[in-house]
Scaffold this motif. Structure first.
Motif, mmCIF file in Angstrom:
data_model
loop_
_atom_site.group_PDB
_atom_site.id
_atom_site.type_symbol
_atom_site.label_atom_id
_atom_site.label_comp_id
_atom_site.label_asym_id
_atom_site.label_seq_id
_atom_site.Cartn_x
_atom_site.Cartn_y
_atom_site.Cartn_z
ATOM 1 N N GLN A 39 48.153 -33.961 65.433
ATOM 2 C CA GLN A 39 48.060 -32.377 65.761
ATOM 3 C C GLN A 39 46.454 -32.344 65.766
ATOM 4 O O GLN A 39 45.954 -31.505 66.818
ATOM 5 N N VAL A 40 45.811 -32.380 64.693
ATOM 6 C CA VAL A 40 44.234 -32.330 64.587
ATOM 7 C C VAL A 40 43.620 -32.723 65.441
ATOM 8 O O VAL A 40 42.496 -32.449 66.171
ATOM 9 N N THR A 41 43.937 -34.067 65.929
ATOM 10 C CA THR A 41 43.127 -34.888 66.859
ATOM 11 C C THR A 41 43.398 -34.422 68.478
ATOM 12 O O THR A 41 42.547 -34.395 69.123
ATOM 13 N N ILE A 68 36.923 -34.374 66.566
ATOM 14 C CA ILE A 68 37.429 -35.154 65.489
ATOM 15 C C ILE A 68 38.004 -36.500 65.945
ATOM 16 O O ILE A 68 37.826 -37.563 65.413
ATOM 17 N N MET A 69 38.792 -36.533 67.302
ATOM 18 C CA MET A 69 39.548 -37.652 67.881
ATOM 19 C C MET A 69 38.234 -38.450 67.735
ATOM 20 O O MET A 69 38.204 -39.788 67.464
ATOM 21 N N SER A 112 49.926 -37.175 57.088
ATOM 22 C CA SER A 112 51.078 -37.478 57.650
ATOM 23 C C SER A 112 50.643 -38.086 59.357
ATOM 24 O O SER A 112 49.634 -37.327 59.740
ATOM 25 N N ARG A 113 51.582 -38.695 59.968
ATOM 26 C CA ARG A 113 51.010 -38.893 61.230
ATOM 27 C C ARG A 113 51.229 -37.619 62.066
ATOM 28 O O ARG A 113 50.373 -37.534 63.094
ATOM 29 N N ALA A 149 42.355 -28.478 56.346
ATOM 30 C CA ALA A 149 43.618 -28.234 56.388
ATOM 31 C C ALA A 149 44.729 -29.270 56.092
ATOM 32 O O ALA A 149 45.883 -29.410 55.345
ATOM 33 N N VAL A 150 44.284 -30.152 56.736
ATOM 34 C CA VAL A 150 45.416 -31.713 56.610
ATOM 35 C C VAL A 150 44.775 -32.526 55.423
ATOM 36 O O VAL A 150 45.854 -33.079 54.732
#
Length: 250
Positions: free
Chosen positions: A113-115, A121-122, A107-108, A25-26
């Motif tokens: 958000q995803v992390t 993922i983070m 974007s930042r 998505a990102v």
């Protein structure tokens, strides 16, 4: 789906279906395509997003006022060009393409958000950041201590293994779409010295170069000749040992 990125991160940890969907998505929010020898971002620019290489090769470089260039690192498909670069007020280096490149601008806010929602993922991105720092340390040793033959052989071993882990090596070979001038700028050598060094490696039967394709007939032999220890790439992690049955977990 950012397959090369996923392949690399899964050398550290197994990503779930939701993790993969979140990355997809990102990555698909905004993608750009540049030709060879163009700048993705220049020294002095204000970085507002993170760039992820999806296809093609790029490099991080510094250029002196008289035009001399030092390539500091190569970016391959699946590589972030600094996953936290947006915290800087201004770039202290440039990132340029070596071949035509497709990359995602993330974007930042999207990355944050995803992390925050996907802890694996983070963790994987922190692992990737630490590996990039480890590679940079090894490049410093390469430039400071290894001979020309060892430097070039070491770099070829590294690039081959990095390409193999993202599925871009074919048996004992891979594409090597860089010029001898690029190798010279990365290794702190002249193009004449690079040419002579490649001929030495060929003559010893350690590499085969045909056009833009590199073959390493005996990887352990090239590693020995180049004083190459792959431990700095940190490729032997939990993700490579998990059962395939965990791949579908949420």
């Amino acid at each position: 789906m950012p397959l090369h990125l996923i392949s690399k991160l899964e050398s550290f940890t197994r990503l779930s279906v939701l993790d993969r969907q979140a990355l997809d998505a990102v990555v698909t929010e905004k993608q750009r395509r540049l030709g060879a020898r163009e700048d993705i971002i220049c020294e002095g620019d204000n970085p507002s997003h993170v760039n992820l290489i999806l296809d093609g090769w790029a490099c991080r470089y510094k250029q002196l006022e008289d035009g001399r260039r030092q390539i500091i690192s190569f970016f391959l498909p699946g590589d972030f060009c600094d996953s936290h670069v947006y915290v800087l007020r201004a770039m202290d280096h440039s990132i340029g393409t070596l071949t035509p490149v497709t990359f995602a601008e993330i974007s930042r806010d999207s990355l944050s958000q995803v992390t925050s929602r996907q802890p694996r993922i983070m963790q994987a991105l922190w692992w990737d950041t630490l590996v990039q720092a480890s590679i940079q340390r090894e490049w410093t040793v390469n430039l400071g201590q290894r001979s020309a033959t060892e430097r070039v052989g070491h770099l070829l071993c590294e690039l081959f293994l990095r390409l193999r882990i993202v599925g871009l090596a074919d048996g004992d070979g891979c594409l090597l779409p860089v010029t001898q001038a690029d190798l010279a700028d990365a290794m702190g050598l002249s193009t004449v010295h690079i040419n002579r060094t490649l001929q030495e490696l060929r003559g010893a039967g350690l590499i085969v170069l045909k056009g833009r394709h590199l073959t390493i007939p005996d990887l352990p032999a090239l590693q020995t000749a180049s004083l190459f220890n792959p431990n700095y790439l940190h490729l032997d992690h939990v993700g490579r040992h998990l059962d395939a049955g965990t791949a579908g977990e949420l």
